[in-house]
Design an enzyme around this catalytic site. Structure first.
Site, PDB file in Angstrom:
ATOM      1  N   LYS A  52      -9.310   4.667  38.343  1.00  3.15           N
ATOM      2  CA  LYS A  52      -9.923   5.893  38.485  1.00  3.15           C
ATOM      3  C   LYS A  52     -11.407   5.931  38.122  1.00  3.15           C
ATOM      4  CE  LYS A  52      -5.916   7.720  39.217  1.00  3.15           C
ATOM      5  NZ  LYS A  52      -5.049   6.685  38.764  1.00  3.15           N
ATOM      6  N   TYR A  56       9.315   9.460  38.013  1.00  2.00           N
ATOM      7  CA  TYR A  56       7.929   9.346  37.622  1.00  2.00           C
ATOM      8  C   TYR A  56       7.837   8.830  36.281  1.00  2.00           C
ATOM      9  CZ  TYR A  56       3.060   9.623  36.104  1.00  2.00           C
ATOM     10  OH  TYR A  56       1.821   9.344  35.741  1.00  2.00           O
ATOM     11  N   TYR A  88       2.883   2.431  36.938  1.00  2.00           N
ATOM     12  CA  TYR A  88       2.544   2.322  38.283  1.00  2.00           C
ATOM     13  C   TYR A  88       2.553   0.847  38.837  1.00  2.00           C
ATOM     14  CZ  TYR A  88       0.356   6.883  37.659  1.00  2.00           C
ATOM     15  OH  TYR A  88       0.164   8.275  37.461  1.00  2.00           O
TER      16      TYR A  88
HETATM   17  C1  LIG Z   1      -3.647   6.801  38.922  1.00  2.00           C
HETATM   18  C2  LIG Z   1      -3.196   5.434  39.160  1.00  2.00           C
HETATM   19  C3  LIG Z   1      -2.705   4.700  40.425  1.00  2.00           C
HETATM   20  C4  LIG Z   1      -2.203   5.558  41.601  1.00  2.00           C
HETATM   21  O1  LIG Z   1      -3.380   5.955  42.317  1.00  2.00           O
HETATM   22  P1  LIG Z   1      -3.710   7.228  43.294  1.00  2.00           P
HETATM   23  O2  LIG Z   1      -4.943   6.984  43.797  1.00  2.00           O
HETATM   24  O3  LIG Z   1      -3.409   8.249  42.405  1.00  2.00           O
HETATM   25  O4  LIG Z   1      -2.583   7.147  44.179  1.00  2.00           O
HETATM   26  C5  LIG Z   1      -2.265   3.508  40.339  1.00  2.00           C
HETATM   27  N1  LIG Z   1      -2.286   2.896  39.049  1.00  2.00           N
HETATM   28  C6  LIG Z   1      -2.461   3.352  37.936  1.00  2.00           C
HETATM   29  C7  LIG Z   1      -2.364   2.519  36.920  1.00  2.00           C
HETATM   30  C8  LIG Z   1      -2.951   4.597  37.985  1.00  2.00           C
HETATM   31  O5  LIG Z   1      -3.360   5.180  36.658  1.00  2.00           O
END
Ligand SMILES: *Cc1c(COP(=O)(O)O)cnc(C)c1O
Length: 333
Positions: A49, A263, A289
């Site tokens: 992010k 999720y 993730y």
């Molecule tokens: C937000 C996030 C993602 C996903 O990315 P997007 O741009 O939302 O698809 C992947 N890995 C981590 C650790 C995240 O925090």
């Protein structure tokens, strides 16, 4: 339009390293796996992010906003990085945390990213599970505006055309790093959720004339919905960059076989992937993730989807603080 023409504030330590994973590659017996270390973007434990926020918060400053508002699940990495970026820029940060994952215990509610959100000075508002978190956040933004504030709304995951520019930058970075080392990249694998990372990567590779197949490993929604979401944001990002016409079709691929029950819910394959990366390479993934994306990477290699002699790049998107919120998934008893 050139990337350098968009307002941007420096928040990330770039370029992040592109490193080989020789022990993992040998263990899996398939392609040469490299890792793009976007877990090392440098701001308050890093993550994907931060690149998006370089463009989003520059936009907020240019618009003269006095407060940043965003939202995410309880253990949102996006919220934590937004809180850190706001601290760095001296902007008040208001966040909505949605209890999207049912009862996970005291670590989930108070440790990991939640601990850091408070430490970084964000004002946290809790919400029960809602139908549309962005809509909920926009109504909160409207309340602040009615009180005379000038809030800047950052959507869930920072995924709009402004945030996606951060991953156009990342794609350019990967191309340059591969060129410097004489590497030809055959495939990129990345976790995909709110779509900005994948859409930005695809736009970045394609607009640089380097068609690199990118597969998003879904963490929340079925393949067809995920592909549609990434494609929609890819089109918006494409026109925001003032690129000619529409992006070519067929550039967006997703795999939804690694979500498990839902999720943020741990799976055995995620636990195996987190353990393998830790023990073979000293790399810490996350349970929500990158652990699931790496489970996808491992399974696809074992299925023979990628072969020896090929080069595969796994984009590590961060999330490490969530490990502390999911202690129970990794420790017996
Ligand atoms: C937000 C996030 C993602 C996903 O990315 P997007 O741009 O939302 O698809 C992947 N890995 C981590 C650790 C995240 O925090």
């Amino acid at each position: 339009m050139q990337l350098s023409a968009f307002p941007r504030v420096a928040l990330a330590a770039l370029p992040t390293p592109l490193e080989p994973l020789p022990r993992l590659s040998r263990h899996l017996g398939g392609p040469d796996v490299y890792i793009k270390r976007d877990d090392n973007t440098g701001l308050a434990i890093g993550g994907n992010k931060t690149r998006k926020l370089e463009f989003l918060l520059a936009d907020a400053i240019e618009r003269g906003c006095d407060t940043v508002v965003t939202a995410g699940a309880t253990q949102s990495n996006h919220v934590r990085q937004t809180a850190a970026a706001c601290a760095r820029l001296g902007l008040p940060c208001e966040v909505l945390l949605e209890r999207r994952v049912a009862d996970k215990g005291v670590d989930y509610d108070h440790n990991g990213n939640v601990l850091l959100d408070a430490l970084l000075g964000a004002t946290v508002h809790h919400r029960p599970p809602v139908e549309d978190l962005d809509a909920e956040t926009e109504s909160f933004v409207a309340e602040l505006a009615a009180d005379g504030r000038n809030p800047y709304f950052v959507p869930v995951g920072g995924s709009n055309r402004v945030g996606a520019l951060g991953y156009v930058v990342c794609a350019r970075e990967i191309i340059n790093q591969a060129f410097d080392r004489g590497l030809t990249i055959d495939h990129v694998i990345v976790a995909t959720g709110s779509a900005g990372t994948q859409a930005g990567l695809v736009a970045g590779f394609e607009s640089a004339g380097a068609t690199v197949p990118v597969t998003g490993v879904c963490v929340s929604r079925p393949e067809a919905l995920m592909v549609a979401k990434v494609e929609a944001l890819l089109r918006e990002t494409w026109s925001f960059l003032e690129l000619r016409g529409d992006p070519p079709g067929g550039l967006v691929a997703a795999e939804d076989g690694f979500i498990g029950p839902g999720y943020g819910v741990p799976t055995d394959a995620m636990v195996e992937a987190v353990n393998l990366f830790a023990r073979l390479e000293g790399v810490l993934l996350d349970p929500v993730y990158t652990g699931k994306a790496a489970a996808g990477l491992i399974a696809l290699i074992r299925e023979g989807r990628f072969r020896q002699g090929e080069t595969l790049v796994f984009v590590h998107t961060g999330g490490t603080p969530a490990l502390f919120a999911y202690r129970g998934a990794f420790q017996a008893g």
